[in-house]
Write an enzyme that holds these catalytic residues in place. Structure first.
Site: not given
Ligand SMILES: C[S@@+](CC[C@H](N)C(=O)[O-])C[C@H]1O[C@@H](n2cnc3c(N)ncnc32)[C@H](O)[C@@H]1O
Length: 424
Positions: A279, A325
């Site tokens: 992350d 999404h």
């Molecule tokens: C909607 S959450 C989903 C979290 C987890 N996968 C779940 O199923 O609950 C989106 C995740 O993507 C991470 N994220 C957003 N941009 C990112 C990036 N550029 N690289 C890595 N992670 C990222 C956010 O910090 C967050 O934890």
């Protein structure tokens, strides 16, 4: 079918399905959900009890259709348009903290409540009486307000009341600006050309903008927790809906895996799998970092990686849950392209995300839920939910060496699995 026959068929369906549900509950000595302040907030129907589970969904669909039909198209449309007042009364209940001010047992007069929350009596009474038409509070005797099970949830269920605040307070102005944003930036996939930008006069994208306000960021986090706790979104569907066991000894990279709670759940059940949870650096600060449970520390690692930058970890599976999404095609393609430097032939891309059903193929409850989610992805980040064909196209556009394998929805889950393989 003639209009008269349709009404009869629906009422027969309602009677048949209510009987299935109530028979199931009474055989188990259980109660149904109720608006009574001490009643059940949810139906205690286990999804594995197929018949009762499906009967309840059919009941929701049939009662809704019969309700709409009984109104008729003309009156129905009139109501549909001004039902935004539901948001207004709900926002007032949330904002004036009325659930906290009404006693849990007994009742309070409008006059006393008005003094307690410092809102003039007439204004207060009309929003409450409107909220009552949605089962939020009731009036046990004229001039007095008491809790229902629904209003009590606003008092006791913090994630759910945050969801209410987030939707009625924070997203209300953006919702009113979506069409304006569609006209200003036609077809935009940029996350800073949205209704949020117009509504709040900012150039910053949604996620960065909300982090600037600690209360909003907290409310958003809790609201997402409430959403994840909704029907069909449980992590158990992620754990049981993919043949993880068939991977044997393998490494899974959980991309955008937050604090690892999904990987923990899969690792618990599949002891041959190792997980690297990636992350952003912002998720790895001491105030947000979760502890890996002691017995999983040798198999689950929390690391930092931006999924728009080249992947370096060699693994059998790259797993994305609730990631795609949140991005438009342009950015999803970038994410898939950034993976390719690490991919070995046969590596799998496993996505667990929303997928739009073909129109009319899912039941009413699922169709409405996914179509609503699709709109909310547009409101906040100019992203979208995808149909099965869109997923296949996404892989193709990212790199011809991706082979789209299949997409499926585990039973009772609202989230799908989408699987592709690297053939390069
Ligand atoms: C909607 S959450 C989903 C979290 C987890 N996968 C779940 O199923 O609950 C989106 C995740 O993507 C991470 N994220 C957003 N941009 C990112 C990036 N550029 N690289 C890595 N992670 C990222 C956010 O910090 C967050 O934890």
């Amino acid at each position: 079918m003639s209009s008269l026959k349709r009404i009869t068929a629906l009422s027969d369906e309602i009677s048949k399905n209510s009987k299935t549900v109530t028979d199931y509950l009474s055989e188990k000595g259980l109660e149904a959900a109720s608006f009574d302040v001490d009643g059940l907030a949810e139906f205690p129907i286990n999804p594995s009890d197929e018949e009762a589970f499906k009967a309840r969904l059919a009941l929701i669909a049939a009662t809704r259709e019969l309700h709409d039909l009984s109104l008729g198209p003309k009156e129905g449309l009139r109501y549909l348009a001004w039902d935004s007042a539901n948001q207004l009364s709900l926002q007032a209940v949330y904002e004036f903290k009325l659930a906290e001010a009404v006693p849990l047992s007994g009742s309070i007069s409008y006059q006393d409540l008005s003094e307690k929350v410092n809102v003039p009596m007439l204004n207060l009474r009309r929003v409450i009486r409107h909220a009552m038409t949605n089962h939020i509070f009731h009036e046990p005797e004229k001039g007095f307000v008491a809790h229902t099970r629904t209003s009590r949830l606003l008092l006791e269920d913090l994630p759910l009341s945050s969801w209410v605040g987030f939707m009625t307070n924070d997203l209300w102005l953006p919702i009113a600006n979506v069409v304006k944003a569609m006209k200003k930036w036609p077809g935009s996939g940029e996350s800073n050309e949205t209704s949020v930008n117009l509504a709040y006069g900012t150039d910053t994208n949604w996620f960065d903008w909300l982090q600037e306000d600690k209360d909003l960021a907290k409310r958003y986090g809790l609201a997402m927790q409430a959403h994840g706790g909704g029907e069909g979104f449980a992590i158990s569907h992620t754990v049981n809906g993919y043949p993880w066991g068939e991977l044997g000894e393998a490494t899974v990279v959980d991309m955008g895996g937050s604090q690892g709670y999904v990987s923990f759940a899969i690792a618990e059940q599949f002891p041959k799998l190792n997980f690297i949870v990636q992350d952003t650096a912002g998720m790895r600060v001491s105030s947000t970092i979760a502890k890996v449970p002691e017995h999983l520390t040798d198999r689950v690692q929390l690391t930092t990686h931006d999924f728009f930058t080249p992947q370096t970890v060699d693994a059998q599976v790259y797993f994305f849950r609730w990631i795609f999404h949140g991005f438009s095609e342009k950015y999803c393609i970038k994410i898939l392209q950034a993976l390719t430097p690490a991919l070995k032939t046969g590596a799998k891309i496993v996505i667990n995300d929303g997928t739009l059903p073909e129109p009319g193929t899912a039941g009413y409850v699922e169709e409405k839920s996914m179509r609503t989610m699709d709109l909310f992805m547009q409101i906040t980040v100019n992203a979208r939910e995808r149909e099965v064909d869109d997923w296949a196209e996404l892989f193709k556009q990212a790199d011809e060496r991706y082979k789209f394998l299949k997409a499926w929805k585990p039973e009772k889950s609202r989230m799908w699995f989408i699987e592709a393989e690297w053939t390069g």
